[in-house]
Write a protein that holds these residues in place. Structure first.
Motif, short mmCIF file in Angstrom:
data_model
loop_
_atom_site.label_atom_id
_atom_site.label_comp_id
_atom_site.label_asym_id
_atom_site.label_seq_id
_atom_site.Cartn_x
_atom_site.Cartn_y
_atom_site.Cartn_z
N TRP A 23 0.78 -1.17 0.05
CA TRP A 23 -0.03 -0.03 -0.15
C TRP A 23 0.85 1.09 -0.01
CZ3 TRP A 23 -4.87 -0.19 -1.54
CH2 TRP A 23 -5.48 -1.26 -1.11
N ILE A 24 1.88 1.07 0.57
CA ILE A 24 2.86 2.25 0.61
C ILE A 24 3.54 2.48 -0.67
CG2 ILE A 24 5.20 3.26 1.72
CD1 ILE A 24 4.32 1.98 4.07
N ALA A 25 4.01 1.27 -1.39
CA ALA A 25 4.47 1.29 -2.67
C ALA A 25 3.58 2.19 -3.52
CB ALA A 25 4.69 0.25 -3.04
N ARG A 78 -1.99 0.17 -15.04
CA ARG A 78 -1.53 -1.07 -14.55
C ARG A 78 -1.40 -1.97 -15.89
NH1 ARG A 78 -6.93 0.10 -14.27
NH2 ARG A 78 -8.35 -1.31 -14.94
N ASP A 79 -2.10 -1.74 -17.17
CA ASP A 79 -1.67 -2.32 -18.19
C ASP A 79 -0.13 -2.42 -18.84
OD1 ASP A 79 -2.10 0.12 -18.80
OD2 ASP A 79 -3.21 -0.22 -20.73
N ILE A 80 0.28 -1.20 -18.76
CA ILE A 80 1.44 -1.00 -19.44
C ILE A 80 2.52 -1.38 -18.29
CG2 ILE A 80 0.89 0.68 -20.98
CD1 ILE A 80 1.93 3.10 -19.25
N ASP A 81 2.21 -1.03 -16.89
CA ASP A 81 3.04 -1.51 -16.16
C ASP A 81 3.41 -2.91 -15.97
OD1 ASP A 81 3.38 1.14 -15.00
OD2 ASP A 81 2.14 0.72 -13.22
N ARG A 90 5.22 -3.92 -9.16
CA ARG A 90 4.41 -3.10 -8.71
C ARG A 90 3.23 -3.72 -8.17
NH1 ARG A 90 4.61 2.74 -12.41
NH2 ARG A 90 6.57 3.37 -11.41
N PRO A 91 2.49 -3.56 -7.06
CA PRO A 91 1.53 -4.22 -6.51
C PRO A 91 0.41 -4.55 -7.44
CG PRO A 91 2.32 -2.10 -4.86
CD PRO A 91 3.03 -1.98 -6.28
N ILE A 92 -0.25 -3.62 -8.15
CA ILE A 92 -1.30 -4.11 -9.03
C ILE A 92 -0.93 -4.99 -10.12
CG2 ILE A 92 -3.09 -3.20 -10.38
CD1 ILE A 92 -2.85 -0.64 -9.19
N ALA A 101 -9.41 -1.83 -5.55
CA ALA A 101 -8.85 -1.09 -4.28
C ALA A 101 -8.19 -0.03 -4.01
CB ALA A 101 -8.23 -2.19 -3.52
N ALA A 102 -7.11 -0.21 -5.28
CA ALA A 102 -6.10 1.04 -5.70
C ALA A 102 -6.87 2.17 -5.77
CB ALA A 102 -5.05 0.58 -6.44
N LEU A 103 -7.94 2.24 -6.71
CA LEU A 103 -8.85 3.25 -7.30
C LEU A 103 -9.32 3.79 -6.10
CD1 LEU A 103 -9.79 5.12 -9.49
CD2 LEU A 103 -11.67 3.08 -9.70
N GLY A 104 -9.90 3.01 -5.32
CA GLY A 104 -10.72 3.53 -4.21
C GLY A 104 -9.78 4.30 -3.24
#
Length: 311
Positions: A23-25, A78-81, A90-92, A101-104
């Motif tokens: 979550w920090i990341a 997230r798609d290109i990551d 990365r977390p996602i 969850a990341a969006l919220g």
């Protein structure tokens, strides 16, 4: 009596800590450090005074707002990551945090940071904080990043707003000086990021992101790094030009600007093939990138010392 033992919470501790780190990341902590630092300097050098608790609250709001923008950026990208090597963990894209969850998380942090800034300081600072988040997420991430090789030039404005926000938190307005600090960070962003993109161009090409080295080539990128470094060297002296800073700051800015120019010229002249691709693993570009981080920290630190210590 049975000798069976039950593992209590010991097995979950590592997992819990790992989840917290994820979550920090999402907040992009490495980027966050520089953003918060420039915002803090904007607050410290602003005329007038602010209660220390409110000042710390303003810095916290800048931190949360910048982190929220980072989380929303990771959600959208997230798609290109998932394609680029340097972002796959990365977390996602790694599947450790769900996209929704990341969006919220990003939205909640955005609302909290803006509301807290408005209530603790003033709504001018809160308005600029809200605008900086929207600029980074909507203008840069969603619109410019995948459409133009000038994405980082225009989109770099998002990372240049913190000094304005910090200044406004104290004064309730935005005058010439915070715009000069904005200009310094704005001019700093292209040579800083393009130095990175010279050795990460393969990642961007695979993901279809039109970064300058991918679209215009490495040779043109090297030229643009030098051009923007010249602009930055001049911009770094503007607080002295307008009488806001003294000769000690001007001396530091001149030395730092000269150092940046030295690295930019070495990047331009680095051993390369006919297309501008490095033959020495972008050694000069990597040093330019590292120097750029030191440059901004020292320059803004020198401004604070010049104003607060040397008067």
């Amino acid at each position: 009596m049975s000798s069976t033992t039950i593992p209590v919470a010991a097995g979950n501790t590592g997992s819990d800590l790992s989840e917290v780190r994820d979550w920090i990341a999402l907040l992009k902590p490495r980027v966050l450090t520089l953003v918060v630092f420039t915002g803090l300097i904007g607050l410290l050098v602003a005329p007038g005074s602010i209660h220390p608790v409110l000042g710390l609250t303003a810095v916290l709001c800048i931190t949360l707002g910048a982190g929220a923008a980072g989380a929303l950026n990771m959600w959208y990208d997230r798609d290109i990551d998932a394609i680029m090597r340097r972002t796959q963990r990365r977390p996602i894209p790694a599947g450790r945090i769900a996209p929704n969850a990341a969006l919220g998380f990003g939205i909640v942090l955005s609302v909290i940071s803006v509301a807290m800034m408005g209530l603790a300081t003033n709504w001018v600072a809160a308005g600029w904080l809200a605008f900086s988040i929207l600029f980074y997420v909507v203008i840069y991430t969603a619109w410019l990043k995948r459409r133009t090789s000038q994405n980082i030039v225009i989109g770099g404005a998002a990372g240049a707003f913190p000094p304005i926000i910090g200044w406004a938190a104290v004064t309730g307005d935005v005058t010439l000086v915070p715009w000069l600090l904005f200009t310094i960070v704005f001019a700093w962003t292209p040579p800083h990021f393009w130095a990175l993109s010279l050795w990460a161009h393969g990642d961007y090409a695979r993901a279809g992101v039109p970064m300058l080295p991918v679209v215009e080539g490495a040779r043109e990128t090297r030229k643009q790094i030098l051009i923007y470094t010249v602009v930055l060297a001049v911009a770094g002296l503007t607080p002295w030009f307008v009488g806001f800073a003294g000769l000690p700051y001007a001396a530091v800015a001149t030395l730092l600007g000269g150092g940046f120019l030295y690295h930019a010229i070495r990047t331009l002249r680095e051993a390369q093939d006919e297309t501008g691709r490095s033959l020495v693993q972008d050694a000069a570009a990597r040093k330019t990138f590292a120097y750029s981080l030191m440059y901004l920290f020292i320059l803004f630190g020198a401004l604070a010392i010049d104003r607060l210590v040397l008067g």
